[in-house]
Design a protein around this motif. Structure first.
Motif, PDB file in Angstrom:
ATOM      1  N   GLY A  52      42.792 -23.876  -4.115  1.00 49.23           N
ATOM      2  CA  GLY A  52      41.733 -23.022  -4.647  1.00 49.23           C
ATOM      3  C   GLY A  52      41.936 -22.632  -6.096  1.00 49.23           C
ATOM      4  O   GLY A  52      41.232 -21.781  -6.611  1.00 49.23           O
ATOM      5  N   ALA A  53      42.898 -23.257  -6.785  1.00 53.87           N
ATOM      6  CA  ALA A  53      43.260 -22.843  -8.141  1.00 53.87           C
ATOM      7  C   ALA A  53      42.099 -22.924  -9.116  1.00 53.87           C
ATOM      8  O   ALA A  53      41.785 -21.958  -9.807  1.00 53.87           O
ATOM      9  N   SER A  54      41.433 -24.080  -9.179  1.00 53.28           N
ATOM     10  CA  SER A  54      40.358 -24.228 -10.161  1.00 53.28           C
ATOM     11  C   SER A  54      39.178 -23.320  -9.826  1.00 53.28           C
ATOM     12  O   SER A  54      38.562 -22.737 -10.727  1.00 53.28           O
ATOM     13  N   HIS A  55      38.849 -23.173  -8.563  1.00 52.77           N
ATOM     14  CA  HIS A  55      37.746 -22.276  -8.199  1.00 52.77           C
ATOM     15  C   HIS A  55      38.074 -20.840  -8.587  1.00 52.77           C
ATOM     16  O   HIS A  55      37.210 -20.121  -9.090  1.00 52.77           O
ATOM     17  N   ASP A  56      39.308 -20.411  -8.394  1.00 49.23           N
ATOM     18  CA  ASP A  56      39.714 -19.065  -8.808  1.00 49.23           C
ATOM     19  C   ASP A  56      39.541 -18.864 -10.307  1.00 49.23           C
ATOM     20  O   ASP A  56      39.163 -17.786 -10.762  1.00 49.23           O
ATOM     21  N   VAL A  57      39.801 -19.896 -11.097  1.00 53.02           N
ATOM     22  CA  VAL A  57      39.676 -19.800 -12.554  1.00 53.02           C
ATOM     23  C   VAL A  57      38.214 -19.760 -12.980  1.00 53.02           C
ATOM     24  O   VAL A  57      37.835 -18.962 -13.831  1.00 53.02           O
ATOM     25  N   PHE A  58      37.378 -20.612 -12.399  1.00 48.64           N
ATOM     26  CA  PHE A  58      36.016 -20.774 -12.897  1.00 48.64           C
ATOM     27  C   PHE A  58      34.947 -19.981 -12.156  1.00 48.64           C
ATOM     28  O   PHE A  58      33.826 -19.882 -12.649  1.00 48.64           O
ATOM     29  N   LYS A  59      35.240 -19.399 -11.020  1.00 47.26           N
ATOM     30  CA  LYS A  59      34.193 -18.725 -10.237  1.00 47.26           C
ATOM     31  C   LYS A  59      33.576 -17.538 -10.962  1.00 47.26           C
ATOM     32  O   LYS A  59      32.453 -17.147 -10.668  1.00 47.26           O
ATOM     33  N   SER A  65      32.324 -12.537 -19.495  1.00 46.01           N
ATOM     34  CA  SER A  65      32.382 -13.110 -20.843  1.00 46.01           C
ATOM     35  C   SER A  65      33.824 -13.095 -21.311  1.00 46.01           C
ATOM     36  O   SER A  65      34.175 -12.438 -22.284  1.00 46.01           O
ATOM     37  N   VAL A  66      34.663 -13.835 -20.622  1.00 44.66           N
ATOM     38  CA  VAL A  66      36.094 -13.813 -20.877  1.00 44.66           C
ATOM     39  C   VAL A  66      36.532 -15.121 -21.525  1.00 44.66           C
ATOM     40  O   VAL A  66      36.221 -16.198 -21.025  1.00 44.66           O
ATOM     41  N   ALA A  67      37.260 -15.012 -22.639  1.00 50.45           N
ATOM     42  CA  ALA A  67      37.866 -16.195 -23.236  1.00 50.45           C
ATOM     43  C   ALA A  67      39.094 -16.569 -22.413  1.00 50.45           C
ATOM     44  O   ALA A  67      39.816 -15.693 -21.928  1.00 50.45           O
ATOM     45  N   ARG A  68      39.307 -17.854 -22.237  1.00 46.11           N
ATOM     46  CA  ARG A  68      40.443 -18.334 -21.454  1.00 46.11           C
ATOM     47  C   ARG A  68      41.265 -19.274 -22.316  1.00 46.11           C
ATOM     48  O   ARG A  68      40.725 -20.156 -22.974  1.00 46.11           O
ATOM     49  N   THR A  69      42.571 -19.076 -22.315  1.00 46.53           N
ATOM     50  CA  THR A  69      43.447 -19.972 -23.055  1.00 46.53           C
ATOM     51  C   THR A  69      43.451 -21.321 -22.365  1.00 46.53           C
ATOM     52  O   THR A  69      43.727 -21.417 -21.173  1.00 46.53           O
ATOM     53  N   GLU A  88      41.480 -20.658 -27.545  1.00 47.55           N
ATOM     54  CA  GLU A  88      40.782 -19.666 -26.734  1.00 47.55           C
ATOM     55  C   GLU A  88      39.357 -20.192 -26.556  1.00 47.55           C
ATOM     56  O   GLU A  88      38.659 -20.470 -27.532  1.00 47.55           O
ATOM     57  N   VAL A  89      38.957 -20.344 -25.292  1.00 46.92           N
ATOM     58  CA  VAL A  89      37.711 -21.042 -24.970  1.00 46.92           C
ATOM     59  C   VAL A  89      36.812 -20.167 -24.105  1.00 46.92           C
ATOM     60  O   VAL A  89      37.282 -19.497 -23.185  1.00 46.92           O
ATOM     61  N   LEU A  90      35.523 -20.198 -24.419  1.00 47.62           N
ATOM     62  CA  LEU A  90      34.511 -19.600 -23.549  1.00 47.62           C
ATOM     63  C   LEU A  90      33.903 -20.723 -22.723  1.00 47.62           C
ATOM     64  O   LEU A  90      33.357 -21.683 -23.275  1.00 47.62           O
ATOM     65  N   TYR A  91      34.025 -20.638 -21.412  1.00 50.87           N
ATOM     66  CA  TYR A  91      33.403 -21.625 -20.537  1.00 50.87           C
ATOM     67  C   TYR A  91      31.987 -21.161 -20.245  1.00 50.87           C
ATOM     68  O   TYR A  91      31.749 -19.985 -19.955  1.00 50.87           O
TER      69      TYR A  91
END
Length: 123
Positions: A52-59, A65-69, A88-91
């Motif tokens: 569930g790692a990627s879903h936890d990151v992108f859900k 409006s959080v920037a993610r390293t 630092e990226v905004l998805y």
């Protein structure tokens, strides 16, 4: 920080520079100035229900409006030098596709968020 490299199947990224045309009427070819640097990335992956790692990151992409390293790293073939590009990226979207075979995949686009020039480091 959560590593999701096991869920990513492929990705593409770009580090473009904007340009401004400044050609005078006395020229027969284009003159340009380099302007601001940018970064964009699209991560493609599979929904890994075991971790569930990627879903936890992108859900939370649709609701925050959080920037993610985001760090891209590779080692040269036959070498030991690690090259790293961290931004630092905004998805901006979290689209999930269900294939005919039942597989759940995603393709998450992101853009530079903080005005820091994308720069490779090597160690």
């Amino acid at each position: 920080m959560k590593a999701i490299k096991n869920d990513i199947t492929n990705f593409q990224f770009a580090t473009p520079r904007a340009v401004q045309d400044v050609t005078g009427v006395d020229k027969s070819a284009m003159e340009r100035l380099l302007l601001l640097a940018d970064f964009s990335v699209t991560l493609n992956g599979v929904m890994n229900v075991a971790t569930g790692a990627s879903h936890d990151v992108f859900k939370t992409v649709p609701s925050t409006s959080v920037a993610r390293t985001t760090t891209i790293a590779f080692t040269e073939v036959g070498g030991s030098t690690v090259h790293t590009l961290a931004n630092e990226v905004l998805y901006t979207d979290y689209p999930i596709t269900r294939g005919q075979d039942g597989a759940l995949t995603w393709a998450v686009p992101g853009v530079l968020s903080d005005g820091t020039v994308p720069s490779w480091t090597s160690a």
